[in-house]
Design a protein around this motif. Sequence first.
Motif, short mmCIF file in Angstrom:
data_model
loop_
_atom_site.label_atom_id
_atom_site.label_comp_id
_atom_site.label_asym_id
_atom_site.label_seq_id
_atom_site.Cartn_x
_atom_site.Cartn_y
_atom_site.Cartn_z
N MET A 1 0.84 -1.20 0.00
CA MET A 1 0.00 0.00 0.00
C MET A 1 0.88 1.25 0.00
O MET A 1 1.85 1.33 0.76
N THR A 2 0.55 2.22 -0.86
CA THR A 2 1.29 3.47 -0.93
C THR A 2 0.92 4.36 0.25
O THR A 2 -0.25 4.60 0.52
N ARG A 3 1.94 4.85 0.95
CA ARG A 3 1.69 5.70 2.11
C ARG A 3 1.29 7.09 1.67
O ARG A 3 1.88 7.67 0.76
N THR A 4 0.26 7.65 2.30
CA THR A 4 -0.14 9.03 2.04
C THR A 4 0.91 9.99 2.57
O THR A 4 1.43 9.81 3.68
N ASP A 5 1.26 10.99 1.78
CA ASP A 5 2.19 12.04 2.22
C ASP A 5 1.42 13.34 2.39
O ASP A 5 0.69 13.77 1.49
N VAL A 6 1.60 13.98 3.53
CA VAL A 6 0.83 15.17 3.90
C VAL A 6 1.79 16.32 4.14
O VAL A 6 2.80 16.18 4.84
N THR A 7 1.47 17.48 3.59
CA THR A 7 2.26 18.68 3.85
C THR A 7 1.69 19.44 5.04
O THR A 7 0.54 19.24 5.46
N TRP A 8 2.50 20.35 5.57
CA TRP A 8 2.02 21.23 6.63
C TRP A 8 0.79 22.02 6.19
O TRP A 8 -0.19 22.13 6.93
N THR A 9 0.83 22.56 4.98
CA THR A 9 -0.29 23.36 4.49
C THR A 9 -1.57 22.54 4.47
O THR A 9 -2.64 23.02 4.88
N GLN A 10 -1.50 21.31 4.00
CA GLN A 10 -2.69 20.45 3.96
C GLN A 10 -3.18 20.15 5.37
O GLN A 10 -4.39 20.22 5.66
N ALA A 11 -2.27 19.78 6.26
CA ALA A 11 -2.67 19.44 7.62
C ALA A 11 -3.28 20.63 8.32
O ALA A 11 -4.31 20.53 9.01
N ASN A 12 -2.64 21.79 8.15
CA ASN A 12 -3.12 23.00 8.81
C ASN A 12 -4.51 23.38 8.32
O ASN A 12 -5.38 23.77 9.11
N ALA A 13 -4.74 23.28 7.02
CA ALA A 13 -6.05 23.63 6.47
C ALA A 13 -7.12 22.70 7.02
O ALA A 13 -8.23 23.15 7.36
N ARG A 14 -6.82 21.42 7.12
CA ARG A 14 -7.83 20.49 7.64
C ARG A 14 -8.08 20.71 9.12
O ARG A 14 -9.23 20.67 9.59
N ARG A 15 -7.04 20.95 9.87
CA ARG A 15 -7.23 21.21 11.30
C ARG A 15 -8.08 22.46 11.53
O ARG A 15 -8.98 22.46 12.37
N LEU A 16 -7.77 23.53 10.81
CA LEU A 16 -8.55 24.76 10.95
C LEU A 16 -10.01 24.52 10.64
O LEU A 16 -10.90 25.00 11.36
N ALA A 17 -10.29 23.78 9.58
CA ALA A 17 -11.67 23.51 9.20
C ALA A 17 -12.38 22.72 10.28
O ALA A 17 -13.52 23.02 10.65
N ARG A 18 -11.71 21.71 10.82
CA ARG A 18 -12.36 20.87 11.82
C ARG A 18 -12.49 21.57 13.16
O ARG A 18 -13.27 21.14 14.02
N GLY A 251 -5.66 -2.00 13.72
CA GLY A 251 -6.20 -1.33 12.54
C GLY A 251 -7.00 -0.09 12.85
O GLY A 251 -7.77 0.38 12.01
N ARG A 252 -6.79 0.51 14.02
CA ARG A 252 -7.56 1.69 14.42
C ARG A 252 -6.90 2.99 13.96
O ARG A 252 -7.58 4.01 13.80
N VAL A 253 -5.58 2.99 13.78
CA VAL A 253 -4.87 4.15 13.27
C VAL A 253 -3.93 3.67 12.18
O VAL A 253 -3.58 2.49 12.11
N GLU A 254 -3.52 4.60 11.31
CA GLU A 254 -2.60 4.23 10.25
C GLU A 254 -1.54 5.31 10.06
O GLU A 254 -1.74 6.48 10.38
N GLU A 255 -0.39 4.87 9.54
CA GLU A 255 0.75 5.76 9.37
C GLU A 255 0.66 6.52 8.05
O GLU A 255 0.25 5.98 7.03
#
Length: 388
Positions: A1-18, A251-255
């Motif tokens: 399985m290909t691991r998802t790569d997340v940038t700071w900008t993406q993480a920050n935008a999702r956190r702010l929205a949530r 299987g409750r969290v993933e890297e």
Amino acid sequence: MTRTDVTWTQANARRLARQGLAGPQSPAFDSPADVTGAMLGAHAQVLSAGELSVALRLPSGTTRADVREALWTDRTLTKTYGPRGTVHLLPTADLPMWTGALSAIPAGPNPWPDHVRMTPEQTDEVVAAVRDALAGEPLTVDELTDAIVDRTGTWAGDRVMEAFQDRWPRWRQATHTAAHRGALAFGPNRGRKVTYTSPGVTPMDGHAALDALVRRYLYAYGPATPAHFATWLAAPKAWAGEVFTGLAAAGRVEEVGFEGSPAWVVSGDTSFPDAAPPRGVRLLPYFDAYVIACRPRERLFPGAAFGRALAGGQAGNYPVVLVNGTVAGVWHQRRSGRRIAVTVEPIGPALATARAPSDLAAQVDRVAEALEARAELTVGRVTVGPHA
């Protein structure tokens, strides 16, 4: 399985929205309890700051009075000792999870000297006495002390704890433990006196509660590492690593990859926005949950903000101005009757951009509305120190 790569900008935008901090695309929170659930608690060591944290995430027109009504009238919020042993507003409906998880954290070294500290058996006895004493009406500290001594013995009331040029009774070293076991929460003040009451809660099983809390934390603030979680909770890092390992095996969290390093999200929660960074200005009060929990801290407090808006590396001691999702200023408010004088100190050039000044004025007005006051804005140096 290909691991998802997340940038700071993406993480920050999702956190702010949530968190309800990203404008129209943020969740439509219906109540203070919804907000505190999404935040994983509003820090309320200074209650007015906690009230403001919650009100600013609700629709325009919401004030601190609405938060107080949820806390003291509707009882959909509870004021108690939460993560890091500090006072928080928590959704009453979430207390079984919180008490189950907090009481499952391994205890650290006992900081009290031998002649002061209680044994584990004495701690259990005090917690049982607190639970029994608070089954009725709320009690002040002095009333609760008398009730505990009546149920345990004079040793619990010995004034041996050094505290603020005073001495507290021995039992008070178990206050946080009693709260974390679901035996104690704050009641409404009686004049200037603090009261304690029973939250009327039965803690969840510790394993199930930790499962729920980790996944709620990752949903709000992920991607994150076990070390981030441990710091946020004030828990041992090795223990947090074991918790994450167990959840990963189940299987409750993933890297995922986060800025080039491994981090974790809730299993299946790997969708992040691809759009441009979030836009807009937000004023956040002392110890707002967002600035406490978001990591890496040097990305949230970029450049000069790291030195100016943190106190010895600790977030929350200064109210901050977010511009496009990162800290770009500090602010301070001084109240006189119905008037609030707000001083905003920019850090770097972000607040001088074309749109930011009008956004800033609107945010200052929103803060004043939440505090049931009128605002006067000054852009200049904030001269008071941290947590002033």
